[in-house]
Design a protein around this motif. Structure first.
Motif, PDB file in Angstrom:
ATOM      1  N   TYR A  93      37.443 -16.841  60.913  1.00 45.83           N
ATOM      2  CA  TYR A  93      38.644 -16.828  59.813  1.00 45.83           C
ATOM      3  C   TYR A  93      38.460 -17.068  58.350  1.00 45.83           C
ATOM      4  O   TYR A  93      38.753 -17.874  58.107  1.00 45.83           O
ATOM      5  N   ASP A  95      40.120 -16.376  55.804  1.00 49.92           N
ATOM      6  CA  ASP A  95      41.164 -16.722  55.064  1.00 49.92           C
ATOM      7  C   ASP A  95      41.657 -18.196  55.107  1.00 49.92           C
ATOM      8  O   ASP A  95      42.376 -18.758  54.316  1.00 49.92           O
ATOM      9  N   GLU A 137      48.649 -18.747  45.304  1.00 48.80           N
ATOM     10  CA  GLU A 137      48.316 -17.329  45.384  1.00 48.80           C
ATOM     11  C   GLU A 137      46.785 -17.081  45.663  1.00 48.80           C
ATOM     12  O   GLU A 137      46.074 -17.887  44.746  1.00 48.80           O
ATOM     13  N   THR A 138      46.294 -16.465  46.420  1.00 45.77           N
ATOM     14  CA  THR A 138      44.853 -16.219  46.490  1.00 45.77           C
ATOM     15  C   THR A 138      44.557 -14.577  46.568  1.00 45.77           C
ATOM     16  O   THR A 138      45.513 -13.870  46.493  1.00 45.77           O
ATOM     17  N   PRO A 139      43.236 -14.093  46.385  1.00 44.88           N
ATOM     18  CA  PRO A 139      43.115 -12.848  46.337  1.00 44.88           C
ATOM     19  C   PRO A 139      43.628 -12.087  47.517  1.00 44.88           C
ATOM     20  O   PRO A 139      43.748 -10.956  47.376  1.00 44.88           O
ATOM     21  N   SER A 140      43.804 -12.697  48.681  1.00 44.85           N
ATOM     22  CA  SER A 140      44.233 -12.132  49.942  1.00 44.85           C
ATOM     23  C   SER A 140      45.862 -12.242  50.157  1.00 44.85           C
ATOM     24  O   SER A 140      46.271 -11.627  51.151  1.00 44.85           O
ATOM     25  N   GLY A 141      46.545 -12.901  49.272  1.00 44.86           N
ATOM     26  CA  GLY A 141      47.798 -13.080  49.420  1.00 44.86           C
ATOM     27  C   GLY A 141      48.241 -14.499  49.110  1.00 44.86           C
ATOM     28  O   GLY A 141      47.420 -15.307  48.796  1.00 44.86           O
ATOM     29  N   THR A 142      49.661 -14.851  49.445  1.00 44.86           N
ATOM     30  CA  THR A 142      50.045 -16.074  49.612  1.00 44.86           C
ATOM     31  C   THR A 142      49.497 -17.012  50.421  1.00 44.86           C
ATOM     32  O   THR A 142      49.397 -16.491  51.768  1.00 44.86           O
ATOM     33  N   ALA A 143      49.112 -17.986  50.194  1.00 43.38           N
ATOM     34  CA  ALA A 143      48.551 -19.065  51.308  1.00 43.38           C
ATOM     35  C   ALA A 143      49.348 -20.356  51.355  1.00 43.38           C
ATOM     36  O   ALA A 143      49.826 -20.801  50.064  1.00 43.38           O
ATOM     37  N   PRO A 197      46.327 -18.637  55.632  1.00 37.96           N
ATOM     38  CA  PRO A 197      47.293 -17.347  54.901  1.00 37.96           C
ATOM     39  C   PRO A 197      48.699 -17.153  55.443  1.00 37.96           C
ATOM     40  O   PRO A 197      48.891 -17.465  56.818  1.00 37.96           O
ATOM     41  N   ALA A 199      50.128 -14.170  55.118  1.00 37.05           N
ATOM     42  CA  ALA A 199      50.522 -12.777  55.166  1.00 37.05           C
ATOM     43  C   ALA A 199      50.723 -12.336  56.433  1.00 37.05           C
ATOM     44  O   ALA A 199      51.761 -11.323  56.811  1.00 37.05           O
TER      45      ALA A 199
END
Length: 230
Positions: A93, A95, A137-143, A197, A199
């Motif tokens: 996992y 993220d 905010e992370t490269p893969s979206g809000t965490a 994450p 998302a």
């Protein structure tokens, strides 16, 4: 104006108002549920880290005491073990993340990033605080992240972290004399930080909301058609 027209206008107005209220309340409830789901996952990771820490401290470290006289073994450190175990899970996992972020760590990989240092700073200011929750905010979206303070409550920890002279020579040989010293009893030196994450649960929340609102729309159209047929 005919009575039927007035009735239709009132019916439409009431429906639109009800639709707006229903939409707002439903979206808020679903988003809150999604956030609670994420928090549950984050707390599970934290509890797993705490379990690994306790296991290492009570069952692993005593077995390594003899070997530690000849070379420092990081596997005897609860924080190291928790980080290693959750890093294995992170491969499946990616993220999800766990870190024992520290302002002045012995192991350089534990050094706090800027945003982690801010969280630690909050714990230093609010000494009674036991948990901090936020988003980033992370490269893969809000965490969503949840953090708990690392406070020196056991004087035994200072054997390795008070001064270079008091620390085991094997530890200094492995990590050097520059980092991880000068800690004080009851001081907040870092924070356990879990990042999860948002998302997927938020996308699921939005999908559920859209399906529900579509169903409400169908019910309205069916009701209107039935009333018109009367």
């Amino acid at each position: 104006m005919k009575l039927l027209v007035k009735f239709n206008l009132v019916f439409i107005a009431v429906f639109l108002l009800g639709l707006l209220v229903t939409s707002t309340v439903t979206r808020s409830l679903l988003d809150r549920h999604a956030q609670e789901e994420v928090l549950q996952h984050a707390r599970f990771m934290l509890e797993k880290a705490m379990a690994v820490r306790a296991y290492t401290s009570t069952q692993v470290a005593p077995l390594l005491e003899t070997q530690m006289k000849y070379g420092f073994l990081p596997q005897s450190v609860p924080a190291f073990s928790a980080t290693e175990v959750l890093a294995k899970m992170q491969k499946a996992y990616p993220d999800y993340s766990y870190k024992e972020a520290t302002l002045n760590p012995t192991n350089p990989r534990d050094r706090a990033l800027a945003w982690e240092a801010d969280v630690i700073g909050e714990f230093k200011k609010a000494t009674e605080s036991k948990e901090f929750i936020g988003t980033r905010e992370t490269p893969s979206g809000t965490a969503l992240y949840i953090a708990r303070p690392i406070r020196i409550s056991d004087g035994a920890c200072l054997r390795c972290h008070s001064t270079v002279d008091n620390a085991p020579r094997t530890l200094v040989d492995k990590y050097g004399p520059a980092n991880g010293f000068g800690w004080q009893l009851h001081e907040v030196v870092g924070a356990q930080v879990v990042s999860v994450p948002m998302a997927v649960p938020m996308a699921r929340s939005r999908s559920t909301w859209l399906n529900f609102m579509a169903l409400v729309g169908v019910v309205f159209v069916a009701t209107g058609a039935a009333l018109k047929a009367l």
